[in-house]
Design a protein around this motif. Structure first.
Motif, PDB file in Angstrom:
ATOM      1  N   ARG A 117       0.824  -1.218   0.000  1.00  0.00           N
ATOM      2  CA  ARG A 117       0.000   0.000   0.000  1.00  0.00           C
ATOM      3  C   ARG A 117       0.856   1.264   0.000  1.00  0.00           C
ATOM      4  O   ARG A 117       0.533   2.250  -0.675  1.00  0.00           O
ATOM      5  CB  ARG A 117      -0.938   0.004   1.211  1.00  0.00           C
ATOM      6  CG  ARG A 117      -2.115  -0.935   1.084  1.00  0.00           C
ATOM      7  CD  ARG A 117      -3.256  -0.414   1.924  1.00  0.00           C
ATOM      8  NE  ARG A 117      -4.323  -1.378   2.107  1.00  0.00           N
ATOM      9  CZ  ARG A 117      -5.448  -1.108   2.740  1.00  0.00           C
ATOM     10  NH1 ARG A 117      -5.642   0.088   3.272  1.00  0.00           N
ATOM     11  NH2 ARG A 117      -6.376  -2.035   2.873  1.00  0.00           N
ATOM     12  N   ILE A 118       1.935   1.261   0.774  1.00  0.00           N
ATOM     13  CA  ILE A 118       2.802   2.438   0.842  1.00  0.00           C
ATOM     14  C   ILE A 118       3.455   2.691  -0.505  1.00  0.00           C
ATOM     15  O   ILE A 118       3.503   3.832  -0.986  1.00  0.00           O
ATOM     16  CB  ILE A 118       3.853   2.267   1.951  1.00  0.00           C
ATOM     17  CG1 ILE A 118       3.183   2.367   3.334  1.00  0.00           C
ATOM     18  CG2 ILE A 118       4.956   3.330   1.823  1.00  0.00           C
ATOM     19  CD1 ILE A 118       4.104   2.094   4.491  1.00  0.00           C
ATOM     20  N   ASN A 119       3.941   1.638  -1.140  1.00  0.00           N
ATOM     21  CA  ASN A 119       4.571   1.802  -2.453  1.00  0.00           C
ATOM     22  C   ASN A 119       3.583   2.353  -3.478  1.00  0.00           C
ATOM     23  O   ASN A 119       3.912   3.242  -4.272  1.00  0.00           O
ATOM     24  CB  ASN A 119       5.151   0.475  -2.940  1.00  0.00           C
ATOM     25  CG  ASN A 119       6.437   0.099  -2.224  1.00  0.00           C
ATOM     26  OD1 ASN A 119       7.208   0.975  -1.835  1.00  0.00           O
ATOM     27  ND2 ASN A 119       6.676  -1.188  -2.040  1.00  0.00           N
ATOM     28  N   LYS A 120       2.353   1.832  -3.474  1.00  0.00           N
ATOM     29  CA  LYS A 120       1.336   2.300  -4.418  1.00  0.00           C
ATOM     30  C   LYS A 120       0.965   3.762  -4.137  1.00  0.00           C
ATOM     31  O   LYS A 120       0.772   4.559  -5.070  1.00  0.00           O
ATOM     32  CB  LYS A 120       0.091   1.424  -4.332  1.00  0.00           C
ATOM     33  CG  LYS A 120       0.247   0.056  -4.987  1.00  0.00           C
ATOM     34  CD  LYS A 120      -1.058  -0.723  -4.926  1.00  0.00           C
ATOM     35  CE  LYS A 120      -0.933  -2.076  -5.633  1.00  0.00           C
ATOM     36  NZ  LYS A 120      -2.194  -2.857  -5.562  1.00  0.00           N
ATOM     37  N   ALA A 121       0.862   4.106  -2.845  1.00  0.00           N
ATOM     38  CA  ALA A 121       0.480   5.468  -2.474  1.00  0.00           C
ATOM     39  C   ALA A 121       1.551   6.474  -2.872  1.00  0.00           C
ATOM     40  O   ALA A 121       1.255   7.549  -3.413  1.00  0.00           O
ATOM     41  CB  ALA A 121       0.213   5.546  -0.974  1.00  0.00           C
ATOM     42  N   LEU A 122       2.809   6.138  -2.633  1.00  0.00           N
ATOM     43  CA  LEU A 122       3.888   7.049  -3.010  1.00  0.00           C
ATOM     44  C   LEU A 122       4.025   7.150  -4.525  1.00  0.00           C
ATOM     45  O   LEU A 122       4.321   8.219  -5.067  1.00  0.00           O
ATOM     46  CB  LEU A 122       5.203   6.590  -2.385  1.00  0.00           C
ATOM     47  CG  LEU A 122       5.321   6.825  -0.875  1.00  0.00           C
ATOM     48  CD1 LEU A 122       6.597   6.221  -0.327  1.00  0.00           C
ATOM     49  CD2 LEU A 122       5.257   8.319  -0.544  1.00  0.00           C
ATOM     50  N   GLU A 123       3.763   6.052  -5.212  1.00  0.00           N
ATOM     51  CA  GLU A 123       3.779   6.092  -6.672  1.00  0.00           C
ATOM     52  C   GLU A 123       2.698   7.034  -7.185  1.00  0.00           C
ATOM     53  O   GLU A 123       2.902   7.775  -8.145  1.00  0.00           O
ATOM     54  CB  GLU A 123       3.570   4.687  -7.240  1.00  0.00           C
ATOM     55  CG  GLU A 123       3.597   4.621  -8.756  1.00  0.00           C
ATOM     56  CD  GLU A 123       3.348   3.219  -9.295  1.00  0.00           C
ATOM     57  OE1 GLU A 123       3.297   3.071 -10.525  1.00  0.00           O
ATOM     58  OE2 GLU A 123       3.199   2.278  -8.498  1.00  0.00           O
TER      59      GLU A 123
END
Length: 276
Positions: A117-123
């Motif tokens: 989720r963090i990776n998707k959100a920062l992307e």
């Protein structure tokens, strides 16, 4: 989503921050709430999130009246996210990853899903390179993007944005606008407060105008902004495209590109190239 019936909020006996207002946020997909400083915009958001409790009236979410016990507010905030005007108010950890992970751990996600989720959100906010950085190393605009990433990571259905472009340079403002449009395209419902009338005119479809805690006009964006008397009463100014309509007898354009296309078709000049 949210519906407000005759809401009043008083800080003291003499001062009403919100005065008998009613709103229905099903009237648009990106709702704008505008007004000068002290008009009640931030107080309204704090009431919607259950941070403040109305003095009179009621707030409904999904046709259910807001409850203020810990469990009810927890469930509300899993569905509704807020990004404050000052990102420092919602960034608590020294490292970006830890800050984004905090709320996700609280809702019981495991380490693997948190990382995804963090990776998707920062992307989504074009901030992949922030993930291992200390928060204090980020610019103000970058902190805003991290704050928005925190609500994206929570997968909230409704997002409240309090002055999302305040204090940003033009490049950062453009980045935030693109993030907002991307969230909308992914099916998120968005409510925005802002002093930036061009922003509201560009991306909102329905608008409420607050003045001294009261709604003085509401409606579709085009309808609200051609009401110059009410805009001036609220201490605001017209978006530049509306000024062109008023002062140059041009059609009322919703987008900058519409103006350029009109000019090209009628006067043979390609303003898109000039603008770039």
């Amino acid at each position: 989503m949210f519906k407000i019936n005759n809401l009043t909020y008083q800080y003291d006996k003499k001062r009403k921050a919100l005065d008998n207002i009613s709103m229905d946020f099903d009237k648009g997909d990106i709702i704008g709430i505008i007004g000068s400083n002290g008009s009640g915009k931030s107080t309204l958001f704090n009431n919607l999130m259950g941070i403040l409790k109305p003095t009179e009236g009621e707030i409904l979410y999904k046709n259910n009246k807001l409850k203020y016990d810990k469990k009810s507010l927890y469930n509300l905030r899993k569905d509704v996210g807020i990004v404050f005007q000052d990102p420092e108010k919602q960034i608590f950890y020294s490292m970006v990853y830890d800050d984004l992970a905090f709320a996700l751990r609280n809702i019981g996600l495991d380490r693997k899903n948190i990382k995804v989720r963090i990776n998707k959100a920062l992307e989504a906010v074009n901030g992949e390179d922030f993930i291992d950085r200390p928060v204090h190393s980020l610019s103000f605009g970058q902190k805003k993007r991290v704050a928005i990433a925190s609500v994206i990571a929570m997968e909230n259905n409704l997002i409240l944005l309090d002055e999302p472009t305040a204090g940003l340079d033009p490049e950062s403002t453009k980045a935030i606008v693109e993030i907002i449009k991307s969230m909308y395209n992914k099916g998120k419902k968005i409510i925005i407060t802002s002093h930036d009338m061009n922003l509201i005119y560009d991306i909102c479809d329905y608008t409420y105008v607050l003045n001294k805690g009261k709604i003085i006009v509401e409606g579709k964006v085009e309808e609200v902004f051609i009401n110059e008397e009410k805009i001036e009463e609220a201490g605001l100014e017209l978006p530049w495209l509306v000024k062109l309509n008023k002062n140059m007898d041009l059609p009322l354009f919703r987008k900058e590109e519409d103006l350029y296309n009109y000019w090209s078709e009628n006067f043979g000049m390609n303003l898109n190239k000039i603008a770039k």
